[in-house]
Scaffold this active site. Structure first.
Site, mmCIF file in Angstrom:
data_model
loop_
_atom_site.group_PDB
_atom_site.id
_atom_site.type_symbol
_atom_site.label_atom_id
_atom_site.label_comp_id
_atom_site.label_asym_id
_atom_site.label_seq_id
_atom_site.Cartn_x
_atom_site.Cartn_y
_atom_site.Cartn_z
ATOM 1 N N VAL A 15 0.838 -1.210 0.000
ATOM 2 C CA VAL A 15 0.000 0.000 0.000
ATOM 3 C C VAL A 15 0.868 1.254 0.000
ATOM 4 O O VAL A 15 0.524 2.261 -0.636
ATOM 5 C CB VAL A 15 -0.987 -0.015 1.193
ATOM 6 C CG1 VAL A 15 -1.873 1.218 1.171
ATOM 7 C CG2 VAL A 15 -1.846 -1.276 1.156
ATOM 8 N N GLU A 130 -10.212 5.575 5.731
ATOM 9 C CA GLU A 130 -11.075 5.081 4.647
ATOM 10 C C GLU A 130 -10.586 3.742 4.087
ATOM 11 O O GLU A 130 -11.373 2.833 3.828
ATOM 12 C CB GLU A 130 -11.111 6.133 3.525
ATOM 13 C CG GLU A 130 -11.874 5.710 2.291
ATOM 14 C CD GLU A 130 -13.340 5.462 2.586
ATOM 15 O OE1 GLU A 130 -14.080 6.418 2.757
ATOM 16 O OE2 GLU A 130 -13.743 4.280 2.660
ATOM 17 N N ILE A 137 -12.956 1.255 -2.204
ATOM 18 C CA ILE A 137 -14.357 1.724 -2.199
ATOM 19 C C ILE A 137 -14.511 2.817 -1.133
ATOM 20 O O ILE A 137 -14.223 2.573 0.031
ATOM 21 C CB ILE A 137 -15.333 0.566 -1.875
ATOM 22 C CG1 ILE A 137 -15.178 -0.580 -2.872
ATOM 23 C CG2 ILE A 137 -16.763 1.066 -1.811
ATOM 24 C CD1 ILE A 137 -16.021 -1.814 -2.532
ATOM 25 N N GLU A 191 -2.629 -14.678 1.260
ATOM 26 C CA GLU A 191 -1.313 -14.717 1.903
ATOM 27 C C GLU A 191 -0.880 -16.173 2.066
ATOM 28 O O GLU A 191 -1.715 -17.087 2.017
ATOM 29 C CB GLU A 191 -1.421 -14.124 3.319
ATOM 30 C CG GLU A 191 -2.132 -12.805 3.368
ATOM 31 C CD GLU A 191 -1.199 -11.665 3.680
ATOM 32 O OE1 GLU A 191 -0.117 -11.918 4.207
ATOM 33 O OE2 GLU A 191 -1.573 -10.515 3.364
ATOM 34 N N LYS A 206 -13.231 -5.275 9.964
ATOM 35 C CA LYS A 206 -13.871 -4.234 9.153
ATOM 36 C C LYS A 206 -15.320 -4.012 9.608
ATOM 37 O O LYS A 206 -15.798 -2.878 9.656
ATOM 38 C CB LYS A 206 -13.823 -4.627 7.678
ATOM 39 C CG LYS A 206 -12.400 -4.667 7.137
ATOM 40 C CD LYS A 206 -12.311 -5.380 5.809
ATOM 41 C CE LYS A 206 -10.892 -5.457 5.296
ATOM 42 N NZ LYS A 206 -10.741 -6.349 4.146
HETATM 43 N N1 LIG Z 1 -2.594 -4.932 0.725
HETATM 44 C C1 LIG Z 1 -3.786 -4.389 0.509
HETATM 45 O O1 LIG Z 1 -4.329 -4.474 -0.582
HETATM 46 C C2 LIG Z 1 -4.480 -3.656 1.625
HETATM 47 C C3 LIG Z 1 -5.791 -3.177 1.426
HETATM 48 C C4 LIG Z 1 -6.400 -2.430 2.432
HETATM 49 C C5 LIG Z 1 -5.721 -2.182 3.617
HETATM 50 N N2 LIG Z 1 -4.461 -2.694 3.787
HETATM 51 C C6 LIG Z 1 -3.763 -2.384 5.040
HETATM 52 O O2 LIG Z 1 -2.643 -1.584 4.728
HETATM 53 C C7 LIG Z 1 -1.594 -1.830 5.652
HETATM 54 C C8 LIG Z 1 -0.322 -2.208 4.907
HETATM 55 O O3 LIG Z 1 -0.564 -3.387 4.153
HETATM 56 P P1 LIG Z 1 0.459 -3.875 3.041
HETATM 57 O O4 LIG Z 1 -0.267 -4.893 2.229
HETATM 58 O O5 LIG Z 1 1.069 -2.715 2.368
HETATM 59 O O6 LIG Z 1 1.548 -4.608 3.944
HETATM 60 P P2 LIG Z 1 3.036 -4.990 3.525
HETATM 61 O O7 LIG Z 1 3.153 -5.137 2.052
HETATM 62 O O8 LIG Z 1 3.432 -6.105 4.425
HETATM 63 O O9 LIG Z 1 3.861 -3.678 3.944
HETATM 64 C C9 LIG Z 1 4.120 -3.308 5.255
HETATM 65 C C10 LIG Z 1 5.310 -2.367 5.277
HETATM 66 O O10 LIG Z 1 5.526 -1.923 6.611
HETATM 67 C C11 LIG Z 1 6.858 -2.222 6.997
HETATM 68 N N3 LIG Z 1 6.837 -2.526 8.423
HETATM 69 C C12 LIG Z 1 6.114 -3.463 9.060
HETATM 70 N N4 LIG Z 1 6.321 -3.406 10.380
HETATM 71 C C13 LIG Z 1 7.204 -2.407 10.573
HETATM 72 C C14 LIG Z 1 7.823 -1.860 11.722
HETATM 73 N N5 LIG Z 1 7.586 -2.331 12.936
HETATM 74 N N6 LIG Z 1 8.680 -0.823 11.556
HETATM 75 C C15 LIG Z 1 8.946 -0.338 10.333
HETATM 76 N N7 LIG Z 1 8.385 -0.812 9.202
HETATM 77 C C16 LIG Z 1 7.535 -1.843 9.330
HETATM 78 C C17 LIG Z 1 7.315 -3.366 6.133
HETATM 79 O O11 LIG Z 1 8.702 -3.365 6.056
HETATM 80 P P3 LIG Z 1 9.592 -4.496 5.320
HETATM 81 O O12 LIG Z 1 9.112 -4.548 3.898
HETATM 82 O O13 LIG Z 1 10.965 -3.968 5.442
HETATM 83 O O14 LIG Z 1 9.348 -5.754 6.069
HETATM 84 C C18 LIG Z 1 6.621 -2.994 4.824
HETATM 85 O O15 LIG Z 1 7.366 -2.024 4.155
HETATM 86 C C19 LIG Z 1 -2.106 -2.928 6.584
HETATM 87 O O16 LIG Z 1 -2.672 -2.331 7.722
HETATM 88 C C20 LIG Z 1 -3.201 -3.589 5.763
HETATM 89 O O17 LIG Z 1 -4.190 -4.197 6.554
HETATM 90 C C21 LIG Z 1 -3.826 -3.426 2.831
#
Ligand SMILES: NC(=O)c1ccc[n+]([C@@H]2O[C@H](COP(=O)([O-])OP(=O)(O)OC[C@H]3O[C@@H](n4cnc5c(N)ncnc54)[C@H](OP(=O)(O)O)[C@@H]3O)[C@@H](O)[C@H]2O)c1
Length: 432
Positions: A15, A130, A137, A191, A206
């Site tokens: 994201v 959001e 959405i 995942e 949610k």
């Molecule tokens: N993926 C989706 O489509 C989606 C949709 C809606 C909402 N979300 C929400 O958006 C958020 C992010 O999701 P994502 O899919 O982007 O996750 P992701 O791909 O796992 O990315 C998480 C990022 O945060 C970093 N991170 C995690 N813990 C950390 C910490 N303690 N200190 C510093 N950096 C840290 C990770 O670092 P590293 O890469 O170095 O490990 C990575 O860069 C979550 O809350 C998720 O529920 C995601």
């Protein structure tokens, strides 16, 4: 002259990348229509050596969250690291340093929304989330702006793309649950550890946010009765197809008789209902308001760019409020009243699939015990018997009229006690 809004971003995963990319793609358009030049000036990146697949100037990266959380130049902190902690602590600290916060983190908002909303109010800053519900959405913004004049009686959401993809593949191509899950994993829709999705926990987070926003009631994810899709089998899919239903993992809540009910579970949805046609990784939210009537939102509930679009919408919304100096919500978006109390799942029609020994009298015992528990039968379907472990067995499917789930489970325990059931293989709500 465009006003420069400086944002700091925590995390550069899916994201984070999508948000950065969407801003780069549409920077000109955003500036033209809002008058703001939004700049992501610092990014928390704990592994700066990792190739993130996106062109970001290295000097924007910092491994130290305080470089962002306490930087007086930064107006908005965008939290995209996910998980409850340290995300909650970082958001709290940012707000205590006078920054508004935008997050996509449903787990942290569902667990700590009350605390974070209070900190936002105390510090006269904004908290926006959001992207935490249904990704791209704009459901939360719509509910809190264009639809604010309504009182809502119910909400039903397909809020998890992974499970919707699996159920769609099972229904359309006759895949088993296991086949559909590994297909979803191969395509990046699930995942490696799919537990939070397939067990309904992600949807419960949610729904907890939606209940707080729509009904103003405190329903923690743990208090929401939640059943995932792991028990849905091909026999259920065949029944659904033959009987005019689609099986969907629904996160539903409704207000009736002064109480708010809600749960997450696989539901038999009539094919005539708009939610039945929401396929694959798509999400949808169906609400019924007392002025607007039925309304359905449909779109991508996940993915870097769709989620980035929702994150940036919040950033722009916050920037607009900062500009007008109306920098805090008089009324918080999330409300956590205990009156009316959250009442869990209410009454519903139910589908029950069980395996019974193929011998006379079994059906009579089952219907009698259901009757003793005040549960009446709408339909009974016995499928062809077959041999299993040296015994003739037959699958039976019941649809029972409206009852409470606790009463239904009690009746099924009593039937098991009569020794006439080999197994109860699935129970699903039937949407009318
Ligand atoms: N993926 C989706 O489509 C989606 C949709 C809606 C909402 N979300 C929400 O958006 C958020 C992010 O999701 P994502 O899919 O982007 O996750 P992701 O791909 O796992 O990315 C998480 C990022 O945060 C970093 N991170 C995690 N813990 C950390 C910490 N303690 N200190 C510093 N950096 C840290 C990770 O670092 P590293 O890469 O170095 O490990 C990575 O860069 C979550 O809350 C998720 O529920 C995601």
């Amino acid at each position: 002259m465009k006003k420069i809004i400086k944002a700091g971003m925590l995390g550069i995963g899916n994201v984070g990348r999508g948000t950065y990319q969407a801003l780069e793609m549409n920077r000109h358009k955003i500036a033209e229509s809002t008058g703001f030049d939004i700049e992501i000036v610092k990014i928390l990146n704990r592994h700066p050596e990792k190739n993130r697949g996106i062109d970001i100037p290295k000097e924007k990266y910092t491994p130290d969250p305080d470089d962002i959380l306490t930087d007086p130049e930064i107006d908005i902190v965008i939290e995209l690291i996910g998980g409850i902690e340290p995300a909650t602590e970082y958001m709290a600290r940012a707000m205590q340093h006078g920054k508004s916060v935008v997050t996509a983190n449903k787990a942290a908002i569902a667990a700590n929304g009350k605390k974070l909303s209070r900190i936002a109010q105390e510090n006269h800053v904004l908290l926006r989330f959001e992207a935490a519900v249904a990704g791209g959405i704009p459901i939360l913004t719509s509910l809190t702006t264009a639809l604010l004049s309504n009182r809502f009686s119910e909400v039903h959401g397909i809020l998890n793309g992974t499970t919707n993809y699996i159920l769609t593949q099972m229904a359309q191509y006759g895949k088993s649950y296991e086949e559909a899950l590994s297909d979803a994993q191969a395509k990046g829709f699930a995942e490696a550890d799919p537990t939070a999705d397939v067990e309904g926990l992600d949807a419960a987070n949610k729904l907890s946010i939606l209940i707080s926003l729509i009904f103003g009631v405190d329903a923690s994810p743990e208090a929401i009765p939640t059943q995932g899709i792991t028990k849905v089998g091909s026999a259920d899919m065949v029944f659904a197809k033959e009987s005019g239903y689609a099986i969907k993992l629904l996160a539903s809540a409704r207000e009736s008789d002064g109480k708010v009910y809600g749960n997450v579970e696989p539901v038999l949805v009539p094919v005539s209902h708009p939610l039945a046609s929401v396929g694959n990784e798509y999400n949808a939210v169906f609400v019924t308001g007392n002025a607007v009537d039925d309304l359905m939102f449909y779109g991508r509930g996940a993915g870097p760019l769709p989620t980035g679009s929702a994150v940036l919408g919040d950033v722009i919304g916050v920037a607009r409020k900062l500009e007008k100096d109306s920098a805090y919500d008089i009324v918080p978006q999330l409300r956590y009243d205990s009156d009316p109390p959250f009442a869990g799942e209410g009454e519903s029609k139910y589908y029950i699939r069980m395996m019974v020994p193929d011998r006379p009298g079994v059906l009579g015992v089952i219907t009698t015990v259901f009757g003793q528990h005040g549960i009446s039968m709408e339909t009974i379907q016995q499928k062809a018997p077959y041999e299993e472990d040296g015994e003739r067995v037959a699958p039976i499917i019941f649809i029972v009229f409206k009852t409470g789930k606790a009463r239904l489970l009690e009746a099924l325990e009593a039937i098991k006690g009569e020794g006439v059931i080999k197994s109860v293989d699935n129970i699903m709500r039937v949407e009318e």
